[in-house]
Scaffold this motif. Structure first.
Motif, PDB file in Angstrom:
ATOM      1  N   UNK A 408      38.705  23.162  32.468  1.00 29.91           N
ATOM      2  CA  UNK A 408      40.044  23.753  32.489  1.00 29.91           C
ATOM      3  C   UNK A 408      40.855  23.214  33.652  1.00 29.91           C
ATOM      4  N   UNK A 409      42.135  23.077  33.415  1.00 23.94           N
ATOM      5  CA  UNK A 409      43.123  22.816  34.452  1.00 23.94           C
ATOM      6  C   UNK A 409      43.964  24.085  34.586  1.00 23.94           C
ATOM      7  N   UNK A 410      43.950  24.704  35.757  1.00 24.86           N
ATOM      8  CA  UNK A 410      44.616  25.986  35.965  1.00 24.86           C
ATOM      9  C   UNK A 410      46.024  25.758  36.501  1.00 24.86           C
ATOM     10  N   UNK A 411      46.992  26.081  35.664  1.00 20.89           N
ATOM     11  CA  UNK A 411      48.394  25.941  36.045  1.00 20.89           C
ATOM     12  C   UNK A 411      48.716  26.925  37.178  1.00 20.89           C
ATOM     13  N   UNK A 412      49.457  26.461  38.190  1.00 22.17           N
ATOM     14  CA  UNK A 412      49.856  27.302  39.336  1.00 22.17           C
ATOM     15  C   UNK A 412      48.688  28.169  39.821  1.00 22.17           C
ATOM     16  N   UNK A 413      47.568  27.514  40.078  1.00 19.10           N
ATOM     17  CA  UNK A 413      46.359  28.232  40.483  1.00 19.10           C
ATOM     18  C   UNK A 413      46.556  29.000  41.792  1.00 19.10           C
ATOM     19  N   UNK A 414      47.523  28.574  42.605  1.00 22.08           N
ATOM     20  CA  UNK A 414      47.794  29.269  43.856  1.00 22.08           C
ATOM     21  C   UNK A 414      48.233  30.708  43.682  1.00 22.08           C
ATOM     22  N   UNK A 415      48.661  31.088  42.482  1.00 24.54           N
ATOM     23  CA  UNK A 415      48.994  32.488  42.189  1.00 24.54           C
ATOM     24  C   UNK A 415      47.717  33.320  42.085  1.00 24.54           C
ATOM     25  N   UNK A 416      46.627  32.686  41.687  1.00 23.04           N
ATOM     26  CA  UNK A 416      45.368  33.394  41.478  1.00 23.04           C
ATOM     27  C   UNK A 416      44.618  33.546  42.797  1.00 23.04           C
ATOM     28  N   UNK A 417      43.646  34.453  42.830  1.00 22.59           N
ATOM     29  CA  UNK A 417      42.907  34.706  44.069  1.00 22.59           C
ATOM     30  C   UNK A 417      41.559  33.995  44.053  1.00 22.59           C
TER      31      UNK A 417
END
Length: 711
Positions: A408-417
């Motif tokens: 997976x490539x996580x879009x805007x992963x910086x939003x996640x913890x």
């Protein structure tokens, strides 16, 4: 639809803590001797007023509760005049108490079909009533059933009979308001995602193709593509233009007779195809799919495939089978599949199933109680909450298990913890140990504490996940956010020292090289060709192509994981449109005629990938090995040169000498160490199969990359 007691909301009351109620009372009705009471099945009790605050047009009374509130029941708040309002679920829903009280560990949410019955489960702990509504496929109502509340706020029902193919929704009553929602765990949906669909999972099976385990993440070469862009161009040679099934076509060619499609990808030599979002998204009408365009970052349903790429979007089975077939078609060609997933936001917060079923829970709020907007689209998913985290992990695991994807490539992963991402990597790697996980680790303005954000600065906390290396991107080609910034490829010698770190796997940013996703171009922002044109519009095409080729060669030969944007190898252009997320096909398509117009560059990139695969020294899996084998030279300060030393056990050559030259109209003499050297790459060609023997002194006169090897 059910109706409840009419209550005059002259004022409002919210459960903000498990033992605290906030009452908002209009100033014009307020008086000194206010008193408030709570009424339930157990009688009426007075509330203790702890605090009174002036907040503009209202007075805010903070009241103490002495008895526990039971979620799922209706409570009435009265004042001394017997004016009534309902007690609404307020910010208590975002408390640790609520999370612990209603954390559900089961793996049975959603609809489970059997020939003689179907079972449904939905998490809605603040609802006072939940109903299941079934529809015929013509959208006429079939029947409505009352669900039973169980442990942890899960409502369930099992209905006897064969209901395959029927549509379904849930009706939830929260704060006296009934809302109808599609099941968040729906794995099949009707056209445009209007309803969940009951399907027989046995009918969506597609035989898997077994792949050998992928040994090291740094062996990957990732190629990013969009389902529709891939085939929609008139010269793609593919029949099923813009559809999933174009990815099943083999031996396709353009008008010049050059390979296109999946056959082309196989020839190019990449290892992983990263697909822009394929889950069901908004803003493209599946009834008229070519009437609009979108990249797919508007998630609607997370478990179900997008229908606009399907040849039969009205058939909920068809899109699932088609997408599964795409994955296995790529697997047959030894190509692995990474899905771009968007777990950071939804298209519309208010219209989302999350908000309809459990209002206020799934999204992040700031200190003032307003929805946070780090994503820039009006809402941020609150991954730190138990059931949001569970949803993300359950969904990712579903795609791995059911669709056999490889990462997976996580879009805007910086939003996640980071805790969520740690659990994601543990769950995914327990299913598929060689899955590749990567994401955008930008530090976005969301209330999550800095140390909890899944950002580049916290990369050490999620050691199996790769991060898009924006320093790599911007130092090589120039800042994405300033078209006038001069990058390394435009003879910026000030960037040479930082280039050494980037080429070495960015040890100043990451503990291991597989965390560095090295790229200079992606679907976002200008293509590199368009950026270079904007930076220097009067430069000759030959020189611009040389700079472009140099940047791509650094991506492919550096330590870390190389990432290419589809068409980058033939100078993809979007006619200078920077953000083409909803631009027409003519802007976004892969122009397969350029594959022939710039065939030499395609062959060059193909050769670079072959070179990387040929010798493991270009893809060392650990920082320790990089420190041991990568040695930069100080002899030629105007050139960026380094050696890969003592690497005979890793490939056909014992020493590799790499030169990146960013100078135009200058000539340098390179003094190679003693020994018999061969040139296997120069700025024009990769000549591994027919190398050129060179003596100790080599002339470096063209922009680009040179690679010399010694046995």
């Amino acid at each position: 639809m059910a109706r409840l007691l009419k209550i005059n909301r002259q004022f409002e009351a919210f459960l903000d803590q498990i033992d605290e109620i906030a009452i908002l009372f209009p100033k014009y009705l307020d008086k000194e001797d206010k008193a408030f009471y709570i009424e339930s099945d157990n009688g009426t009790k007075q509330l203790k007023i702890k605090q009174k605050l002036n907040i503009g047009s209202h007075m805010k009374y903070v009241c103490q509760l002495t008895n526990d509130i039971e979620f799922g029941k209706t409570y009435t708040i009265l004042d001394e005049s017997d004016t009534k309002t309902d007690l609404q679920i307020g910010s208590v829903i975002r408390s640790n108490y609520f999370d612990k009280q209603f954390a559900y560990d089961g793996y049975d949410l959603g609809a489970a079909y059997f020939k003689d019955h179907t079972a449904f489960k939905v998490w809605a702990p603040t609802a006072t009533s939940v109903k299941l509504r079934l529809y015929h496929q013509d959208k006429t109502e079939f029947q409505t059933f009352t669900m039973l509340r169980g442990d942890r706020g899960v409502w369930s029902i099992s209905i006897e009979g064969d209901f395959e193919g029927l549509f379904y929704t849930y009706l939830a009553c929260v704060n006296l308001v009934w809302r109808e929602a599609v099941d968040p765990y729906a794995t099949a949906v009707s056209i445009n995602g209007e309803y969940g669909v009951i399907i027989d999972k046995q009918k969506i099976a597609v035989p898997p193709v077994k792949l050998q385990p992928f040994e090291n993440k740094t062996d990957a070469v990732i190629y990013e593509a969009h389902i529709r862009d891939f085939s929609i161009h008139e010269d793609s040679g593919m029949i099923n233009k813009g559809k999933y099934e174009a990815w099943l076509e083999t031996n396709t060619t353009n008008k010049q007779g050059d390979s296109t499609g999946i056959t082309y990808l196989t020839e190019l030599g990449v290892t992983h195809i990263e697909l822009l979002p394929v889950n069901d998204y908004e803003e493209v009408d599946e009834r008229n799919p070519f009437g609009a365009y979108n990249w797919g970052y508007n998630p609607l349903h997370f478990f179900a495939p997008e229908g606009s790429y399907s040849k039969q979007p009205t058939d909920p089975y068809k899109r699932i089978i088609e997408l599964k077939s795409v994955v296995q078609s790529l697997h047959k060609h030894e190509l692995r599949v990474i899905l771009d997933v968007v777990f950071n936001h939804v298209y519309s917060k208010e219209d989302s199933s999350f908000e309809k079923l459990v209002p206020g829970y799934y999204f992040r709020y700031d200190a003032n109680g307003l929805p946070s907007n780090g994503t820039g689209v009006g809402n941020d998913l609150a991954s730190e909450r138990y059931m949001v985290r569970k949803f993300i992990i359950d969904c990712a695991a579903y795609w791995i298990n059911e669709f056999d994807v490889d990462g997976f490539r996580f879009d805007l992963m910086g939003i996640l913890d980071t805790d969520t991402m740690q659990q994601v990597q543990e769950r995914i790697h327990s299913i598929k140990p060689d899955a590749i996980l990567l994401g955008e680790g930008w530090n976005l303005n969301t209330p999550l504490p800095f140390e909890k954000k899944a950002i580049i600065q916290n990369a050490h906390k999620v050691s199996s996940i790769g991060f898009f290396n924006d320093q790599f991107r911007d130092i090589i080609k120039g800042s994405t956010f300033s078209v006038h910034d001069c990058g390394f490829v435009y003879t910026n010698l000030e960037k040479n020292e930082r280039m050494k770190l980037l080429i070495s796997g960015s040890p100043h940013m990451f503990s291991e090289p597989h965390q560095s996703i090295n790229y200079v171009e992606s679907h976002d922002n200008h293509t590199m060709w368009d950026r270079f044109y904007s930076f220097s519009p009067y430069e000759e095409n030959e020189i611009r192509m040389a700079r472009h080729r140099l940047a791509t060669s650094i991506v492919i030969l550096s330590q870390g994981i190389p990432f290419l944007h589809a068409g980058q190898e033939f100078f993809r252009t979007k006619n200078n449109v920077e953000n083409s997320y909803n631009s027409p096909d003519e802007i976004n398509w892969i122009d397969w005629s350029r594959r022939s117009s710039f065939k030499e560059n395609v062959e060059y990139v193909k050769g670079l990938i072959h070179l990387r695969k040929l010798h493991a020294a270009f893809r060392l899996p650990t920082a320790q090995l990089i420190q041991k084998h990568v040695v930069f030279n100080a002899d030629h300060p105007q050139l960026l040169t380094y050696r890969l030393e003592e690497v005979g056990h890793l490939g056909p050559w014992s020493t590799i000498y790499v030169v990146h030259n960013n100078h135009f109209h200058q000539c340098f003499t390179l003094f190679l160490p003693k020994g018999e050297w061969k040139m296997v790459a120069n700025p024009a060609k990769i000549i591994v199969e027919d190398p050129i023997f060179v003596n100790g002194n080599v002339e470096i006169s063209k922009i680009g990359t040179y690679v010399f090897v010694r046995n």
